[in-house]
Design an enzyme around this catalytic site. Structure first.
Site, PDB file in Angstrom:
ATOM      1  N   SER A  53      -2.930  -0.932  -2.835  1.00 13.02           N
ATOM      2  CA  SER A  53      -3.858   0.115  -2.409  1.00 13.02           C
ATOM      3  C   SER A  53      -3.125   1.447  -2.320  1.00 13.02           C
ATOM      4  O   SER A  53      -1.896   1.510  -2.464  1.00 13.02           O
ATOM      5  CB  SER A  53      -4.497  -0.262  -1.077  1.00 13.02           C
ATOM      6  OG  SER A  53      -5.525   0.640  -0.728  1.00 13.02           O
TER       7      SER A  53
ATOM      8  N   TYR B  48       0.147   5.197  -3.894  1.00 13.82           N
ATOM      9  CA  TYR B  48      -0.127   6.579  -3.489  1.00 13.82           C
ATOM     10  C   TYR B  48      -0.071   7.464  -4.741  1.00 13.82           C
ATOM     11  O   TYR B  48       0.873   7.376  -5.534  1.00 13.82           O
ATOM     12  CB  TYR B  48       0.891   7.051  -2.464  1.00 13.82           C
ATOM     13  CG  TYR B  48       0.521   8.380  -1.850  1.00 13.82           C
ATOM     14  CD1 TYR B  48      -0.412   8.457  -0.822  1.00 13.82           C
ATOM     15  CD2 TYR B  48       1.091   9.563  -2.327  1.00 13.82           C
ATOM     16  CE1 TYR B  48      -0.775   9.683  -0.271  1.00 13.82           C
ATOM     17  CE2 TYR B  48       0.728  10.787  -1.786  1.00 13.82           C
ATOM     18  CZ  TYR B  48      -0.208  10.833  -0.756  1.00 13.82           C
ATOM     19  OH  TYR B  48      -0.578  12.048  -0.231  1.00 13.82           O
TER      20      TYR B  48
ATOM     21  N   ILE C  75       0.830  -1.195   0.000  1.00 16.42           N
ATOM     22  CA  ILE C  75       0.000   0.000   0.000  1.00 16.42           C
ATOM     23  C   ILE C  75       0.870   1.254   0.000  1.00 16.42           C
ATOM     24  O   ILE C  75       2.023   1.215   0.454  1.00 16.42           O
ATOM     25  CB  ILE C  75      -0.949  -0.009   1.230  1.00 16.42           C
ATOM     26  CG1 ILE C  75      -1.941   1.157   1.189  1.00 16.42           C
ATOM     27  CG2 ILE C  75      -0.162  -0.008   2.536  1.00 16.42           C
ATOM     28  CD1 ILE C  75      -3.033   1.068   2.260  1.00 16.42           C
ATOM     29  N   CYS C  76       0.301   2.344  -0.527  1.00 16.60           N
ATOM     30  CA  CYS C  76       0.936   3.659  -0.477  1.00 16.60           C
ATOM     31  C   CYS C  76       2.195   3.703  -1.340  1.00 16.60           C
ATOM     32  O   CYS C  76       2.152   3.445  -2.542  1.00 16.60           O
ATOM     33  CB  CYS C  76       1.222   4.027   0.977  1.00 16.60           C
ATOM     34  SG  CYS C  76       1.607   5.771   1.253  1.00 16.60           S
ATOM     35  N   ALA C  77       3.352   3.982  -0.745  1.00 18.73           N
ATOM     36  CA  ALA C  77       4.605   4.032  -1.500  1.00 18.73           C
ATOM     37  C   ALA C  77       5.162   2.644  -1.796  1.00 18.73           C
ATOM     38  O   ALA C  77       5.950   2.468  -2.736  1.00 18.73           O
ATOM     39  CB  ALA C  77       5.642   4.833  -0.713  1.00 18.73           C
TER      40      ALA C  77
END
Length: 292
Positions: A258, A232, A210-212
């Site tokens: 995500s 992200y 998720i994210c980075a």
């Protein structure tokens, strides 16, 4: 007390003897009838409760739990020979046995690697949601020096359960990477974690980020095999993905990605669905007041 305990004992043994009859309700009826006919014997012959085998517990649990759900069975439990104490014992023991039977099954094991700079909201949402779903979740520190304490991206201190070196010797049903910077870079730099992720991919087992983390820890090491993953929504991260998606959560085979802190609960629930099925994930989402 001895009288009630003995009747409870008789109830349990009779349920066991009569299991396999027409229905669970019939079993309870047969048991109650026997108790009624032999009430004088039961009151005159108190006996301690023996230790039962696991197989007996399971058969008794199946019979009793099913029986207690029907209206006719609830009427039986109001029978004058079954005192409130006995009814409470039967009901509570049935629930305890049902829970312990579920607990006996091997839990799905989830590894969440973290380091200084990992995102704490994402880490917590992944961990909390998957535990609610029924998984065993383990935090592993990727600190090269083996330090278990990790200062997260917003200054919250987390204490990992084990080192990534220890985790690398074990098998995992899912490896889920939180984002955060420079946390994602530390994850990418861990040889042990890289080896674990490669093993997940080779064995077609679940992994997620998720994210980075999708861009920094996975794409940088060619661990995203198809276009359309998400991360992200910053240009530096999106440019690292082929055909980056705008969706909050994306499932591509055994990979789930995500976007960030605000989608972390949805990410955790999707991971829960991949491990335990949609029914479980939807149930947990409803309990957590999350719309999917």
């Amino acid at each position: 007390q001895n009288r009630e305990v003995f009747i409870y004992y008789r109830f349990m043994t009779t349920s066991w003897i009569f299991r396999g009859t027409r229905t669970a309700t019939t079993t309870l009826l047969a048991c109650t009838t026997l108790l009624t006919k032999n009430s004088s014997e039961a009151f005159l012959a108190p006996s301690p409760i023996p230790v039962f085998s696991t197989s007996f517990h399971k058969s008794f649990t199946t019979t009793t739990t099913t029986s207690l759900q029907s209206s006719s069975s609830r009427q039986i439990l109001r029978h004058p020979k079954l005192t409130p104490t006995i009814v409470n014992l039967i009901s509570s023991t049935s629930l305890r046995m049902s829970s312990s039977e579920t607990a006996d099954a091997p839990k799905k094991r989830v590894l969440v690697p973290i380091c200084d700079g990992s995102e704490e909201i994402e880490t917590t949402c992944i961990t909390d949601t998957l535990v609610r779903c029924g998984a065993e979740v383990v935090l592993a520190s990727v600190h090269p020096d083996g330090n278990l304490k990790c200062k997260m991206s917003r200054g919250v201190n987390f204490l990992a359960d084990m080192t990534i070196s220890e985790a690398s010797t074990q098998s995992w049903d899912l490896i889920a990477l939180p984002g955060g910077m420079p946390g994602a870079s530390h994850l990418a730099a861990s040889a042990h974690l890289t080896s674990l992720l490669q093993n997940q991919i080779s064995n077609k087992k679940l992994y997620g980020a998720i994210c980075a983390a999708p861009a920094v820890a996975l794409a940088s090491q060619n661990m995203i095999k198809a276009a359309g993953a998400t991360c992200y929504p910053a240009p530096a991260f999106r440019d690292a993905l082929e055909g980056a998606s705008d969706d909050k959560v994306v499932v591509q085979g055994n990979l789930v990605t995500s976007q960030g802190p605000g989608t972390a609960l949805l990410f955790g629930l999707q991971l829960g669905e991949e491990l335990f099925g949609k029914e479980v994930a939807d149930k947990i989402a409803k309990e957590m007041l999350v719309e999917r």
